[in-house]
Design a protein around this motif. Structure first.
Motif, PDB file in Angstrom:
ATOM      1  N   SER A  30       0.823  -1.211   0.000  1.00  0.00           N
ATOM      2  CA  SER A  30       0.000   0.000   0.000  1.00  0.00           C
ATOM      3  C   SER A  30       0.850   1.251   0.000  1.00  0.00           C
ATOM      4  N   SER A  31       2.103   1.130  -0.362  1.00  0.00           N
ATOM      5  CA  SER A  31       3.001   2.286  -0.316  1.00  0.00           C
ATOM      6  C   SER A  31       3.164   2.954  -1.647  1.00  0.00           C
ATOM      7  N   GLY A  32       2.360   2.597  -2.643  1.00  0.00           N
ATOM      8  CA  GLY A  32       2.449   3.239  -3.943  1.00  0.00           C
ATOM      9  C   GLY A  32       3.125   2.382  -4.969  1.00  0.00           C
ATOM     10  N   THR A  33       3.751   1.261  -4.575  1.00  0.00           N
ATOM     11  CA  THR A  33       4.308   0.356  -5.558  1.00  0.00           C
ATOM     12  C   THR A  33       3.187  -0.423  -6.198  1.00  0.00           C
ATOM     13  N   THR A  34       3.460  -1.025  -7.340  1.00  0.00           N
ATOM     14  CA  THR A  34       2.402  -1.696  -8.067  1.00  0.00           C
ATOM     15  C   THR A  34       1.932  -2.936  -7.338  1.00  0.00           C
ATOM     16  N   PRO A  35       0.651  -2.977  -6.909  1.00  0.00           N
ATOM     17  CA  PRO A  35       0.144  -4.158  -6.231  1.00  0.00           C
ATOM     18  C   PRO A  35      -0.342  -5.177  -7.243  1.00  0.00           C
ATOM     19  N   THR A  36      -0.536  -6.370  -6.778  1.00  0.00           N
ATOM     20  CA  THR A  36      -1.120  -7.388  -7.632  1.00  0.00           C
ATOM     21  C   THR A  36      -2.617  -7.393  -7.456  1.00  0.00           C
ATOM     22  N   ASP A 261      -2.684   7.520   0.574  1.00  0.00           N
ATOM     23  CA  ASP A 261      -2.533   6.066   0.548  1.00  0.00           C
ATOM     24  C   ASP A 261      -3.820   5.380   0.986  1.00  0.00           C
ATOM     25  N   ASP A 262      -4.539   5.983   1.944  1.00  0.00           N
ATOM     26  CA  ASP A 262      -5.827   5.416   2.344  1.00  0.00           C
ATOM     27  C   ASP A 262      -6.799   5.411   1.171  1.00  0.00           C
ATOM     28  N   ASN A 263      -6.822   6.511   0.400  1.00  0.00           N
ATOM     29  CA  ASN A 263      -7.663   6.549  -0.798  1.00  0.00           C
ATOM     30  C   ASN A 263      -7.308   5.426  -1.760  1.00  0.00           C
ATOM     31  N   LEU A 264      -6.012   5.201  -1.958  1.00  0.00           N
ATOM     32  CA  LEU A 264      -5.579   4.151  -2.885  1.00  0.00           C
ATOM     33  C   LEU A 264      -6.004   2.776  -2.384  1.00  0.00           C
ATOM     34  N   ASP A 265      -5.981   2.595  -1.062  1.00  0.00           N
ATOM     35  CA  ASP A 265      -6.434   1.325  -0.497  1.00  0.00           C
ATOM     36  C   ASP A 265      -7.917   1.083  -0.811  1.00  0.00           C
ATOM     37  N   VAL A 266      -8.707   2.151  -0.779  1.00  0.00           N
ATOM     38  CA  VAL A 266     -10.127   2.016  -1.106  1.00  0.00           C
ATOM     39  C   VAL A 266     -10.295   1.670  -2.583  1.00  0.00           C
ATOM     40  N   VAL A 267      -9.583   2.384  -3.447  1.00  0.00           N
ATOM     41  CA  VAL A 267      -9.687   2.132  -4.885  1.00  0.00           C
ATOM     42  C   VAL A 267      -9.309   0.695  -5.210  1.00  0.00           C
ATOM     43  N   ARG A 268      -8.312   0.189  -4.513  1.00  0.00           N
ATOM     44  CA  ARG A 268      -7.891  -1.195  -4.736  1.00  0.00           C
ATOM     45  C   ARG A 268      -9.054  -2.170  -4.513  1.00  0.00           C
ATOM     46  N   GLU A 269      -9.962  -1.825  -3.620  1.00  0.00           N
ATOM     47  CA  GLU A 269     -11.063  -2.723  -3.264  1.00  0.00           C
ATOM     48  C   GLU A 269     -12.337  -2.493  -4.075  1.00  0.00           C
ATOM     49  N   VAL A 336      -3.284   5.250 -12.821  1.00  0.00           N
ATOM     50  CA  VAL A 336      -3.150   5.039 -11.371  1.00  0.00           C
ATOM     51  C   VAL A 336      -4.041   3.891 -10.916  1.00  0.00           C
ATOM     52  N   VAL A 337      -5.291   3.882 -11.352  1.00  0.00           N
ATOM     53  CA  VAL A 337      -6.213   2.825 -10.935  1.00  0.00           C
ATOM     54  C   VAL A 337      -5.673   1.458 -11.358  1.00  0.00           C
ATOM     55  N   ALA A 338      -5.160   1.367 -12.581  1.00  0.00           N
ATOM     56  CA  ALA A 338      -4.648   0.089 -13.071  1.00  0.00           C
ATOM     57  C   ALA A 338      -3.477  -0.396 -12.239  1.00  0.00           C
ATOM     58  N   ARG A 339      -2.545   0.490 -11.943  1.00  0.00           N
ATOM     59  CA  ARG A 339      -1.369   0.086 -11.176  1.00  0.00           C
ATOM     60  C   ARG A 339      -1.733  -0.258  -9.734  1.00  0.00           C
ATOM     61  N   VAL A 340      -2.649   0.496  -9.148  1.00  0.00           N
ATOM     62  CA  VAL A 340      -3.075   0.208  -7.778  1.00  0.00           C
ATOM     63  C   VAL A 340      -3.766  -1.152  -7.699  1.00  0.00           C
ATOM     64  N   LYS A 341      -4.567  -1.466  -8.719  1.00  0.00           N
ATOM     65  CA  LYS A 341      -5.303  -2.727  -8.707  1.00  0.00           C
ATOM     66  C   LYS A 341      -4.481  -3.877  -9.277  1.00  0.00           C
ATOM     67  N   VAL A 347      -7.782  -3.481 -18.990  1.00  0.00           N
ATOM     68  CA  VAL A 347      -8.783  -4.069 -18.098  1.00  0.00           C
ATOM     69  C   VAL A 347      -9.604  -2.977 -17.429  1.00  0.00           C
ATOM     70  N   VAL A 348      -8.939  -1.940 -16.934  1.00  0.00           N
ATOM     71  CA  VAL A 348      -9.630  -0.839 -16.262  1.00  0.00           C
ATOM     72  C   VAL A 348     -10.520  -0.077 -17.235  1.00  0.00           C
ATOM     73  N   CYS A 349      -9.980   0.297 -18.380  1.00  0.00           N
ATOM     74  CA  CYS A 349     -10.742   1.099 -19.344  1.00  0.00           C
ATOM     75  C   CYS A 349     -11.968   0.353 -19.856  1.00  0.00           C
TER      76      CYS A 349
END
Length: 368
Positions: A30-36, A261-269, A336-341, A347-349
């Motif tokens: 959740s630190s901004g690196t690309t998650p799986t 980072d909290d926002n990115l955690d939400v977007v991931r879900e 950003v959404v693609a890399r976070v997810k 896939v995102v588009c």
């Protein structure tokens, strides 16, 4: 942390075609690196094709004077709206949903949509911060609401109005309208929405409990008359998001949804089948201090047309303006959404496209 010039250099690198490969990582940082991919994200697949993105910007305030060169009441340059639209098309925007925030802006949005049939569509409604306009005399309020309903119905019949909104609650800006006034006119507009058979374009800021209490019982999933819609510019918590999704609503993501980072955690879900993309220009740009800017710095970002942006005082035709967000920047939101997810931009588009068309139509049909 890095400066605005370094971010602009990043966003101005030469355009590269996108090529996608399978990610083999299994961590979810959740630190901004690309998650799986999480359980809410589709698995990325190997794809040797070059993908041409297609976007629908579900929230763009094109009637704001800033897009005609007027900033805080002062004219700084000629209108460059045609260039803004051209840049949007250049990055792959195929549809824009122009936000109506009160009766006057809704009329302007519908008129603009009629000038660009099949590309621009309008929403009609009163933003919670504009609810004070309705809180007058009973006769004046009734006339205002009748005009709003007529505009929505006429636009729906003409194919220029695709949603009812922007309506909802905003407790972060009570200086514009009190919570009581906002609740009163949100409920009144939901009454109108039940007669329109239009999806909703919704706003909720720091008001989740009251927002859900007013809205959710009226949704079709709970036996109500309203089919659904999108909660745009979402900045709430994971639990709030999940309640909205469970009620059949969609979640709109823009730069304001990606600040921390909290926002990115939400977007991931956010489930891919409930995701929509937006710019919310001229606001909600991705700024160098945002967590999303760090993600972009790590990504291979396509150059946006019109970059590097210039100050409004040094405006030149064809250039983006610093501090003025516009639809072309939706490409950065998608990145950003693609890399976070942990999935590809394709896939995102494509998920956002399918979701948006399934809700708003916009002259398209969902493939497959």
């Amino acid at each position: 942390m890095f400066s605005r010039p370094s971010l602009l250099r990043t966003l101005s690198r030469p355009l590269r075609p996108l090529r996608f490969t399978m990610s083999s990582s299994t961590s979810t940082p959740s630190s901004g690196t690309t998650p799986t991919p999480s359980s809410t994200a589709a698995t990325s697949v190997t794809d040797d094709r070059t993908y041409t993105p297609r976007y629908i910007d579900v929230g763009i305030n094109l009637t704001d004077p800033i897009f005609t060169g007027i900033y805080h009441g002062r004219k700084h340059h000629d209108s460059d709206l045609p260039s803004i639209i051209s840049r949007a098309k250049a990055v792959g925007c195929q549809k824009l949903l122009v936000t109506g925030s009160d009766l006057s802006e809704s009329r302007a949005a519908a008129a603009l949509a009629s000038e660009h049939p099949g590309f621009l569509f309008a929403t009609v409604g009163v933003h919670p911060c504009s609810a004070w306009q309705l809180d007058t005399t009973p006769d004046a309020a009734a006339e205002y609401m009748a005009s709003l309903k007529t505009l929505a119905l006429e636009g729906k019949a003409a194919g220029t109005v695709a949603a009812f909104g922007e309506i909802g609650l905003d407790y972060d800006r009570l200086s514009h309208a009190s919570a009581e006034v906002q609740r009163k006119w949100f409920a009144a507009q939901l009454d109108v929405a039940e007669e329109l058979d239009l999806p909703l374009f919704l706003h909720s800021r720091a008001a989740a409990d009251d927002f859900e209490a007013a809205l959710l019982p009226r949704l079709a999933v709970n036996g109500g008359k309203i089919s659904g819609g999108v909660v745009h510019s979402f900045t709430g918590t994971v639990s709030e998001m999940r309640r909205l999704v469970a009620a059949g609503l969609y979640i709109g993501i823009n730069g304001c949804s990606l600040k921390t980072d909290d926002n990115l955690d939400v977007v991931r879900e956010v489930p891919l089948d409930r995701l929509m993309l937006e710019s919310d220009g001229p606001w909600c740009e991705i700024r160098p201090s945002h967590a999303s800017a760090r993600v972009l710095k790590e990504a291979e970002v396509r150059a946006l047309p019109g970059t590097p942006a210039v100050k409004k005082e040094r405006f030149r035709e064809g250039s983006m303006v610093k501090g003025r967000n516009e639809p072309a920047a939706i490409a950065l939101v998608a990145t950003v959404v693609a890399r976070v997810k942990g999935v590809t931009e394709e896939v995102v588009c494509e998920a956002a496209w399918r979701n948006t068309v399934s809700v708003f139509g916009l002259g398209e049909t969902v493939e497959g």
